[in-house]
Design an enzyme around this catalytic site. Structure first.
Site, PDB file in Angstrom:
ATOM      1  N   ASP A 548       0.858  -1.177   0.000  1.00  0.00           N
ATOM      2  CA  ASP A 548       0.000   0.000   0.000  1.00  0.00           C
ATOM      3  C   ASP A 548       0.896   1.229   0.000  1.00  0.00           C
ATOM      4  O   ASP A 548       2.050   1.183   0.472  1.00  0.00           O
ATOM      5  CB  ASP A 548      -0.915   0.011   1.224  1.00  0.00           C
ATOM      6  CG  ASP A 548      -1.893   1.184   1.182  1.00  0.00           C
ATOM      7  OD1 ASP A 548      -2.752   1.207   0.284  1.00  0.00           O
ATOM      8  OD2 ASP A 548      -1.759   2.084   2.029  1.00  0.00           O
ATOM      9  N   HIS A 599      -3.522  10.705   6.788  1.00  0.00           N
ATOM     10  CA  HIS A 599      -2.439   9.726   7.023  1.00  0.00           C
ATOM     11  C   HIS A 599      -1.510  10.110   8.161  1.00  0.00           C
ATOM     12  O   HIS A 599      -0.723   9.279   8.625  1.00  0.00           O
ATOM     13  CB  HIS A 599      -1.629   9.500   5.742  1.00  0.00           C
ATOM     14  CG  HIS A 599      -1.172  10.758   5.056  1.00  0.00           C
ATOM     15  ND1 HIS A 599      -0.340  11.678   5.641  1.00  0.00           N
ATOM     16  CD2 HIS A 599      -1.452  11.232   3.810  1.00  0.00           C
ATOM     17  CE1 HIS A 599      -0.106  12.667   4.809  1.00  0.00           C
ATOM     18  NE2 HIS A 599      -0.778  12.434   3.686  1.00  0.00           N
ATOM     19  N   HIS A 689      -5.033   3.791   7.208  1.00  0.00           N
ATOM     20  CA  HIS A 689      -4.387   4.957   6.601  1.00  0.00           C
ATOM     21  C   HIS A 689      -2.929   5.097   7.000  1.00  0.00           C
ATOM     22  O   HIS A 689      -2.378   6.199   7.022  1.00  0.00           O
ATOM     23  CB  HIS A 689      -5.167   6.247   6.900  1.00  0.00           C
ATOM     24  CG  HIS A 689      -6.513   6.279   6.237  1.00  0.00           C
ATOM     25  ND1 HIS A 689      -6.676   6.165   4.868  1.00  0.00           N
ATOM     26  CD2 HIS A 689      -7.761   6.390   6.759  1.00  0.00           C
ATOM     27  CE1 HIS A 689      -7.968   6.212   4.573  1.00  0.00           C
ATOM     28  NE2 HIS A 689      -8.647   6.337   5.700  1.00  0.00           N
TER      29      HIS A 689
END
Length: 734
Positions: A548, A599, A689
């Site tokens: 990711d 994030h 996140h």
């Protein structure tokens, strides 16, 4: 977002067509029964109202559409969701009650299913408890093995016959960290990991040669056969590798005949893999050479002092003319000095006799030796080196460190005494031995006196070492030879020993060339046969890298950059948290405040971090030989592809997307967000996140989806990609 249901569209359209058909039939019947005057009167009445009639027809279809949607929701979609929940419980191990939904009959069925699932889970818990009790002894042995491995003072790696790593200890991880060419934060993760290939570090020919040695010894009935070789490493040092076989009962490998080799007599030996003990011997060999130098200096100083003392006793006076005090018994002193010198000579002879036993000659491929010499001549002496063409690369028996020191010393002397600025090196192999040739351009060969001086000089070049060039070459089977001048070049030849000839065995007996790159996973001993391509590979046989990215924004084509990369491996259907990659990246641009709120990555956190041109090659190495997996992979892959030119790598790996796979398995669901899929599969969301947190959740989801795909008959990578490509979500582009 739910796609338009084609079934509802078709049903509403069918009702509309039926209504139009009924109107047409009614019109025909009226025309048949009405007179001309009546028909004209009716047409005049309807003449200006055709549009109104069409609108009333369309409006009438709205409640029809709602009714059909209601029926589909309660009698089609609800049972489909129930079926999906049952598949999740049956194949993916999702342990959560089914929510009653749909018609009364469907809700009753859901309640009965919940009761059956509860009974099934109770049976599973009882069975698991019994299995744990039965396997307690095995688990104890496994824990003992893990504890023993962690305490070993050497790097240990266990591989199957494909060269895939099955087990390694912490010291091996540290060893690979030193071998890594990537930045220090990688920690060697791109080289070592369960399911990764050992051939990213060791040459296949080295491993094949060692395995052939082991098999020959097994065939002779050896109880504990092993083989040993050395290989240069990227840092310029040497790695000594000792190999031992992992044997098993041939019946336990039934169906895998490639792993079974014939032994001696009536006994067969089945090889399941091999154990590698790795040791970086560069410092050890350097320390041994320094010890030899110090001992030789001590002996030389003792001889000099004894000689000087004898000379002093023989002198009648000092150089300044003063009388020397008389020694009581000069004869006794001379006898003691002679005894001391004899002791020194005896010590030198005994130590010289012990040196060969300490100097272990290891197997080394000739081409590897040449590469090591070339690198050291260029790096340490700054001289140009070219390779002499040779048709073969023989296996040699060499004490590589001392031989390299001797060659470097000779090259330095050739450069100084003969003015050679460029050298040619090559190997010649003639029974019963081999030789290294050094050539340089010159009209005249070195004189015998000069060659004798080279042979007598120490390999350290300071005259104090006990290892002369002559001693090193004698250990390797001969002495320095002058080559006849040819074509304006002269040179010397250094002897080398050939490794014992090996029995020719088919390489596929030991190596499976198409092999793919928590600390142990013994299930991999039963590696499947090699596959023709990744596309045709079964999903359960592949190694996956689930990753990711966190970025500065959602528009990579518009300049948004990667802030963080996180990845974890899946091997044999298991998520391996210890086989991970996590790194912040300096985007070299501002980070929007809206993104920081999501994030949590601030400019201060990335200020001293490496750029994408440094991180991406390391991540590429980490992903080598695996299939990439991401959630909404179109976005993440776009981010990687836009950075490829700066990093000098290309991500041409196969890619699977959990977003698309979820749409394949659950077309009735309205949401395929990561949180929604995790909730349906009964997985908790941790670290959302963050790149690593999302990668771990995606990995757990993917493992569950693999089981559901198999239930749908989607077993290969090609089938999974085709199914993903046919979903409506596959149209998304970034």
């Amino acid at each position: 977002m739910r796609p338009m249901d084609w079934r509802q569209i078709m049903m509403v359209s069918a009702v509309g067509v039926v209504c139009l058909g009924w109107l047409l039939v009614a019109g025909v019947l009226l025309r048949a029964v009405l007179g001309e005057a009546d028909w004209q009167a009716m047409m005049a009445l309807l003449g200006g109202r055709i549009g109104l009639l069409a609108m009333l027809w369309a409006l009438a279809l709205i409640p029809v559409s709602l009714l059909i949607g209601h029926l589909l929701e309660h009698y089609v979609r609800a049972p489909a969701r129930l079926a999906m929940a049952l598949r999740s419980a049956l194949h993916a191990g999702v342990h959560r009650p089914v929510v009653p939904d749909g018609s009364r009959e469907t809700r009753e069925l859901a309640e009965l299913v919940n009761a059956l699932v509860a009974e099934r889970e109770a049976m599973h818990r009882d069975m698991d408890a019994r299995v744990r009790e039965a396997s307690r002894a095995t688990e104890l042995e496994r824990n003992r093995l893990a504890a023993l491995m962690s305490e070993l003072g050497r790097s240990v790696i266990v591989c199957n016959l494909d060269g895939r790593i099955l087990l390694y200890n912490q010291r091996a991880r540290l060893q690979f960290r030193r071998l890594s060419r990537a930045a220090g934060w990688m920690g060697g993760a791109e080289l070592i990991g369960l399911g990764r290939s050992i051939y990213t570090v060791l040459d296949r020919e080295l491993v094949a040669h060692a395995l052939e040695n082991v098999q020959r010894r097994l065939a002779r009935g050896a109880e504990a056969p092993s083989a040993q070789f050395v290989t240069p490493i990227a840092s310029g040092g040497l790695l000594r590798v000792q190999m031992a076989p992992v044997q098993t009962d041939p019946e336990s490998l039934e169906g895998d005949p490639e792993a079974v080799a014939e032994g001696s007599g009536e006994r067969g030996h089945a090889l399941a893999g091999f154990v590698l003990l790795l040791e970086n011997v560069t410092e050890q060999q350097r320390a041994d050479a320094e010890e030899d130098r110090l001992v030789a200096r001590l002996v030389a100083d003792g001889r000099h002092l004894a000689s000087r003392a004898r000379d002093v006793l023989s002198e009648p006076s000092l150089a300044v003319g003063e009388a020397i005090p008389q020694v009581g018994n000069t004869t006794e002193v001379r006898v003691l000095l002679a005894g001391f010198e004899a002791r020194l000579e005896q010590f030198s002879r005994e130590r010289a006799a012990l040196l060969p036993a300490r100097w272990s000659l290891d197997d080394m491929l000739g081409s590897e030796l040449l590469e090591m010499l070339e690198q050291n001549i260029v790096d340490r002496l700054a001289l140009a080196v070219s390779r002499i063409d040779c048709s073969t690369s023989p296996w040699l028996r060499v004490e590589s460190y001392s031989f390299m020191q001797a060659v470097l010393h000779l090259v330095k002397r050739v450069h100084r005494d003969c003015g050679a600025g460029a050298l040619q090196i090559g190997l010649v192999s003639d029974a019963p031995g081999a030789a290294l040739e050094l050539r340089w351009n010159s009209d005249s060969a070195p004189t015998p006196h000069l060659v004798g001086d080279w042979m007598a000089s120490s390999v350290a070049g300071n005259g104090e070492s006990g290892l002369s060039v002559a001693q090193v070459l004698a250990r390797h089977g001969g002495s320095l030879e002058l080559l006849e001048p040819t074509g304006g070049t002269v040179g010397v030849r250094l002897p080398l020993r050939l490794a014992p000839p090996q029995e020719e065995l088919p390489q596929e007996t030991w190596l499976r060339g198409d092999s793919r790159p928590e600390y142990y996973d013994f299930d991999l001993f039963r590696a499947s046969a090699r596959v023709s391509s990744l596309e045709d590979s079964r999903l359960e046989d592949l190694v996956f890298t689930v990753f990711d990215t966190e970025t500065t924004g959602l528009d990579p084509a518009g300049g948004d950059q990667i802030l963080q990369l996180g990845a974890v491996r899946i091997v044999n259907g298991r998520v391996l948290p210890h086989e991970s990659f996590e790194q912040l990246v300096d985007p070299k641009r501002a980070i929007p405040a809206a993104g920081i709120a999501i994030h949590g990555i601030t400019p201060e956190m990335v200020r001293d971090q490496p750029g994408i041109e440094t991180v991406l090659p390391a991540f590429h190495a980490f992903c080598e030989g695996t299939v990439l997996v991401a959630h909404n992979a179109a976005f993440d892959m776009r981010c990687l592809q836009l950075a490829e030119s700066r990093a000098g790598v290309q991500f041409d790996h196969p890619v699977l997307d959990t977003l698309l796979l979820s749409a394949v398995l659950s077309p009735e669901e309205t949401s395929h967000r990561l949180e929604s899929i995790a909730e349906r599969l009964g997985l908790p969301i941790i670290g959302r996140h963050t790149a690593m947190g999302d990668a771990l959740v995606t990995a757990e989801i993917f493992v569950r989806l693999l089981r559901l795909l198999a239930d749908r008959g989607i077993n290969t990578l090609a089938q999974a990609r085709v199914a993903s490509r046919n979903t409506y979500l596959a149209r998304l582009r970034y």
